[in-house]
Write an enzyme that holds these catalytic residues in place. Structure first.
Site, PDB file in Angstrom:
ATOM      1  N   ARG A  93      29.164  42.367  30.151  1.00  0.00           N
ATOM      2  CA  ARG A  93      27.871  42.517  30.817  1.00  0.00           C
ATOM      3  C   ARG A  93      27.131  43.846  30.588  1.00  0.00           C
ATOM      4  NH1 ARG A  93      27.578  40.559  36.893  1.00  0.00           N
ATOM      5  NH2 ARG A  93      28.950  42.343  37.230  1.00  0.00           N
ATOM      6  N   ASP A  94      27.676  44.759  29.793  1.00  0.00           N
ATOM      7  CA  ASP A  94      26.932  46.006  29.564  1.00  0.00           C
ATOM      8  C   ASP A  94      27.181  46.564  28.168  1.00  0.00           C
ATOM      9  OD1 ASP A  94      25.086  47.932  30.227  1.00  0.00           O
ATOM     10  OD2 ASP A  94      26.495  49.194  31.322  1.00  0.00           O
TER      11      ASP A  94
END
Length: 197
Positions: A93-94
């Site tokens: 997610r990042d």
């Protein structure tokens, strides 16, 4: 070693520690110890990863050779494949240049899994997760996401590497990649596909 200190410990702290302790993810730093202080501060003692983060590396070197871009793409793809097919399945997610370290031998390591979460848990809500320009639009808007959000992030990172700059400016990487005359057509097609996953 590197020491990460979190002022407020949540369930995400335990998730991060658990993910880092899984030995099948060689791209992640090893965890030596982790605990919560009496005041609620979380501490993670982990392997120090030598090198520069990808944002710094791009600022110093500019245009990256085509073969190196392919190699980095394969490394990131293999990492995501393992992450998404594990038990439990996990979303990173990042993905962004600041979270990717280029080691002296040019291999990549990821150094921050603070946004990682098990697939199906806490994947939608009002809080934004990730980094603007690299997070998939639906993730940035707080909507439900799956593995395709990480694949989008990988495409955005590779676009930045191909351009030689950590620069998104809110534009879709796939659209910008289509305009890059110096990039091989096969690579342009791949990045467009990743950014539309």
């Amino acid at each position: 070693v590197a020491i990460k200190i979190l002022e407020q410990v949540t369930e995400q702290f335990q998730e991060e520690v658990a993910l880092l302790r899984r030995q099948n993810f060689l791209m992640l730093p090893a965890v030596f110890d982790a605990w919560v202080e009496e005041d609620g501060t979380g501490v993670i003692v982990m392997e120090y990863v030598e090198g520069q983060n990808l944002k710094e590396y791009l600022a110093l070197h500019g245009q990256i050779p085509e073969r190196q871009i392919y190699e980095w793409g394969l490394q990131l793809g293999e990492f995501l494949k393992r992450l998404h097919s594990g038990n439990p399945k996990v979303l990173y997610r990042d993905l962004k240049p600041e979270n990717i370290m280029v080691q002296p031998d040019k291999t990549l390591r990821l150094v921050d899994v603070g946004a990682a979460v098990r697939l199906g848990e806490g994947l939608c809500g009002k809080k934004r997760v990730g980094t603007f320009g690299y997070a998939a639009p639906e993730q940035w808007e707080g909507k439900a996401v799956d593995e395709r959000a990480d694949i989008y992030g990988m495409g955005a990172v590779l676009y930045a590497v191909m351009e030689g700059k950590d620069r998104q400016n809110g534009q879709a990487g796939a659209e910008n990649a289509a305009k890059m005359n110096g990039m091989p057509e096969g690579m342009r097609r791949a990045v467009r596909r990743w950014n539309r996953s």
